[in-house]
Write an enzyme that holds these catalytic residues in place. Structure first.
Site, short mmCIF file in Angstrom:
data_model
loop_
_atom_site.label_atom_id
_atom_site.label_comp_id
_atom_site.label_asym_id
_atom_site.label_seq_id
_atom_site.Cartn_x
_atom_site.Cartn_y
_atom_site.Cartn_z
N ASN A 32 -10.32 -1.38 0.67
CA ASN A 32 -11.48 -0.73 1.30
C ASN A 32 -11.48 0.79 1.13
O ASN A 32 -12.52 1.42 1.26
CB ASN A 32 -11.55 -1.09 2.79
CG ASN A 32 -10.26 -0.80 3.52
OD1 ASN A 32 -9.18 -1.21 3.09
ND2 ASN A 32 -10.35 -0.10 4.63
N HIS A 33 -10.34 1.37 0.80
CA HIS A 33 -10.29 2.83 0.60
C HIS A 33 -10.52 3.24 -0.87
O HIS A 33 -10.30 4.40 -1.21
CB HIS A 33 -8.95 3.39 1.08
CG HIS A 33 -8.80 3.38 2.57
ND1 HIS A 33 -9.51 4.22 3.39
CD2 HIS A 33 -8.03 2.61 3.40
CE1 HIS A 33 -9.19 3.98 4.65
NE2 HIS A 33 -8.31 3.00 4.69
N GLU A 40 -4.53 2.00 -2.85
CA GLU A 40 -5.75 2.50 -2.19
C GLU A 40 -5.51 3.73 -1.31
O GLU A 40 -6.44 4.42 -0.95
CB GLU A 40 -6.42 1.39 -1.36
CG GLU A 40 -5.63 0.96 -0.16
CD GLU A 40 -6.52 0.40 0.97
OE1 GLU A 40 -7.72 0.23 0.79
OE2 GLU A 40 -5.95 0.16 2.04
N ASP A 87 0.81 -1.22 0.00
CA ASP A 87 0.00 0.00 0.00
C ASP A 87 0.85 1.28 0.00
O ASP A 87 1.55 1.59 0.98
CB ASP A 87 -0.93 0.05 1.22
CG ASP A 87 -1.88 -1.15 1.32
OD1 ASP A 87 -1.49 -2.26 0.93
OD2 ASP A 87 -3.00 -0.97 1.80
N HIS A 110 -6.93 -8.28 0.05
CA HIS A 110 -6.86 -7.10 0.90
C HIS A 110 -7.68 -7.37 2.16
O HIS A 110 -8.91 -7.20 2.17
CB HIS A 110 -7.41 -5.90 0.13
CG HIS A 110 -7.08 -4.59 0.76
ND1 HIS A 110 -5.86 -3.99 0.63
CD2 HIS A 110 -7.81 -3.76 1.55
CE1 HIS A 110 -5.84 -2.85 1.29
NE2 HIS A 110 -7.02 -2.69 1.87
#
Ligand SMILES: [Fe+2]
Ligand SMILES: [Fe+2]
Ligand SMILES: [Fe+2]
Ligand SMILES: [Fe+2]
Ligand SMILES: [Fe+2]
Ligand SMILES: [Fe+2]
Ligand SMILES: [Fe+2]
Ligand SMILES: [Fe+2]
Lengths: 252, 252, 252, 252
Positions: B67-68, B39, B8, B148
């Site tokens: 999730n972002h 993300e 990330d 993820h």
């Protein structure tokens, strides 16, 4: 002060690899003290008298615990009387057992604290306030925290929060060793998770089929410790004085 | 097929260390393809046009998400038209963007899938069922999954579930590289988490003070990417044919 | 079509008050059908053959379930063969039992569906997509959903989502009857939670001391159904044709 | 001592129905004191100066809060100086504002406490220990707790825990009034949730489309207070001396 800290020992396979390989670790690192997380030492859940006896006889000096501390009810028979067992300090006042212990080696006292995280974990009192109180109310020369927590954010926050105040912050609970061992800016030794000591071809020590079946079917599934196959030993070596930390991984 | 997978990327510090150090990584590993989790590439939350342009120009071929993914609304302007960006495949049918992409290199096609875990994560469809469907409905020679996810149990379960079916399962999301990279029994390359590329003296890329303040005060706190200090680059090198995985950690 | 829907029946006290007071409810409301949530009917956890026999004999026609559906393993022996038992429909394909059942009364068919929520609940497939599929793939004249969910947001969202599409959406799981029964704008009968049928001076049917002890000590605590004292029966009467819903509360 | 306690007031519609209908409630019940939960009074999130001014002018004497207490940052400008605003008492020492307030009416002092639950809620200190401390460290004739919590188990446990020790335990937060108001065995008045005061054809006060869209698409969605349509006022009337509680529901 030189310490070996061993990641969550899972069941008989975990205890077995300890017995087999701890002698060579002792020979190599000449530690003053050996600490292990023992919350899964008995059948993968909790700590029995038998499992703790075995581990102390194998050379472990101190057992820290975590969210699985009460899984074997018999721990209530011996946790009070045994200063070598440390359960999370942020349980309420009056909880059986102690959240810290002290060991004196060559005139120097090490304070060992076990605290449970709150993120994705059962509700206990604030870990940050708890360690502050522990540090303020004890006399010691060196200090080490086993922060038993899930979220990397909470663990690393604790590391930086205690940087320069505690000699070592080691994480446990995820059963996977992280590759972020280091000395923080003010010298605190840190690793997010020490990892797991138990079955190697398994899922956190549990049989692969059991865990996969649970995720696929969403049905209740009994989790059995994987009894067969190779084992792993995860630990870190810490030299508190030299501010040095290095990982240990044995697969056998 | 040789791949660099980068953990990330967080904000400007993350993008900067990519620009500085990707050339030497390329020179050393001679990868066929460079994939990164993007993300958090824009200000620590989401992916902007600017951030993605920068990363593609720096040499990254594919950006996976998590999730972002929707944190920067502007991604809705370009995610549909850009096959280089892959969002979690277990969003509902009709969600903008795609959950997989394919790249053909020297006649061999690599299927790249991004899936989000469910444990301690927002509710999406079953990751295990999702990857089964992805594999069944696509043609490819090689395959890689960026899973993820938060919980080590879910990640390792996915690794073993796909052992022998997918060439590589790499975890992202925790922002801490794990020390468990290996080839599983049937050859699937696996690591629980590739880690994070961004500020080194920070908490998952965020300023230490911000995160610690949140944990101490329980008050809402704005999380700012740490703009100063050293940076880290976390990645893994994967040789899918040789079934070889090795970690990459640069601090600068 | 007139229906009595009874909230989660807890253990022996729950079954007992059913036997005592169902006759007078039948006499008063003259229902065409009696449905009850039975996920806690056996000892507070799950459904046994004995408990389900007792409830069917007492006059209940259909038992819906919830997150406790598998707590008594013996349900696997009879759930497949018994069309009167409905477990959450959003379990994966291949799960034992069925997520819906149909009952025909005087030439009119009622579709009864049981779905589990996702907020603060175990991960299953999307409840909203699930009910869409159930409605599309079945023939029926009337329809009723037992939405077994924790969060009021998810329950009310389901109510409005199905307004005009389903005749009744009744919530279960929290064991507390809500005071929001109504017909929604397009006629769907709705209540967030029907409540609980079992011990009255207890906590969701469990002995007060057990639950309080758990909250105070944070230690594992066995939850026993309160065997003594008064009992409560929580239900709703629904007239699907007249679009009328009214609560029923008996304490004895 | 006679009290009206009003459930979570949501945005402008909530404030409006208060202004319209509080006079008739006052006329009917002749309360000594009017308390309302105000955590959502400003735009559905938090409490602004304007919103609190409006509510106090409308006749509310005390505003209790909850998990949304800090959503409007401007509350930090006035919470310290205003004894009529009570935020959850289980925030850490040093948090702005107070967790309790006292009101003296005809020589009798009422202690009003606001505490947040822990189940499915942000981590604060133990609610049970917190109320014990509040009760022990204050002088008062009557006492009332607004227990702002999600789970029915935790709320009912608090009710029974305080039975005979506190005059009233009223729950807030779920925005749905429960039908379980009663006097417990030793006289404590109890209701699991007082409910919500705001838009009637909405989801917890938010536009139906917004919430449903979030559940269906799993995409980030802005939640807007429903500005149109009928409104509801949820409250309870409590006579602490007579040990009497009755629900109030107005839809307009
Ligand atoms: Fe463990
Ligand atoms: Fe643990
Ligand atoms: Fe991330
Ligand atoms: Fe993430
Ligand atoms: Fe239930
Ligand atoms: Fe349930
Ligand atoms: Fe609220
Ligand atoms: Fe709230």
């Amino acid at each position: 002060m030189k310490i070996i800290f061993i990641g969550d020992i899972v069941g008989k396979p975990g205890r077995k690899i300890i017995k087999t390989h701890l002698p060579e670790i002792i020979e190599k690192y000449e530690p003053d003290l050996i600490i292990a997380n023992g919350e899964n030492a008995a059948g993968g859940k909790g700590l029995s008298q038998k499992a703790s006896d075995e581990l102390f006889e194998a050379g472990i000096d101190i057992l820290t615990m975590g969210n699985h501390v009460w899984d074997k009810k018999e721990i209530l028979n011996f946790i009070e009387g045994d200063d070598r067992i440390v359960r999370p300090a942020n349980y309420p006042t009056g909880t059986p057992g102690k959240g810290y212990t002290k060991v004196t080696i060559e005139g120097k006292t090490l304070l060992i604290v076990n605290i449970s995280g709150l993120v994705y974990m059962p509700p206990l009192s604030c870990p940050f306030k708890c360690i502050d109180e522990m540090l303020a109310s004890n006399d010691y020369d060196y200090s080490l925290l086993d922060f038993h927590a899930e979220a990397t954010s909470e663990k690393i926050a604790m590391g930086w929060y205690l940087d320069g105040k505690v000699n070592a912050v080691v994480g446990t609970h995820t059963h996977v060793q992280t590759a972020d061992h280091r000395a923080l800016d003010k010298g605190t030794l840190y690793i997010s998770d020490v990892g797991m000591t138990g079955p190697y071809n398994a899922i956190l020590g549990v049989k692969k089929e059991d865990v996969i079946n649970k995720f696929i079917t969403k049905m209740p599934t009994r989790f059995n410790v994987e009894p067969n196959g190779p084992k792993q030993l995860n630990a870190v070596f810490l030299d508190l004085k030299a501010k040095y930390i290095s990982p240990i991984q044995i697969v056998d």
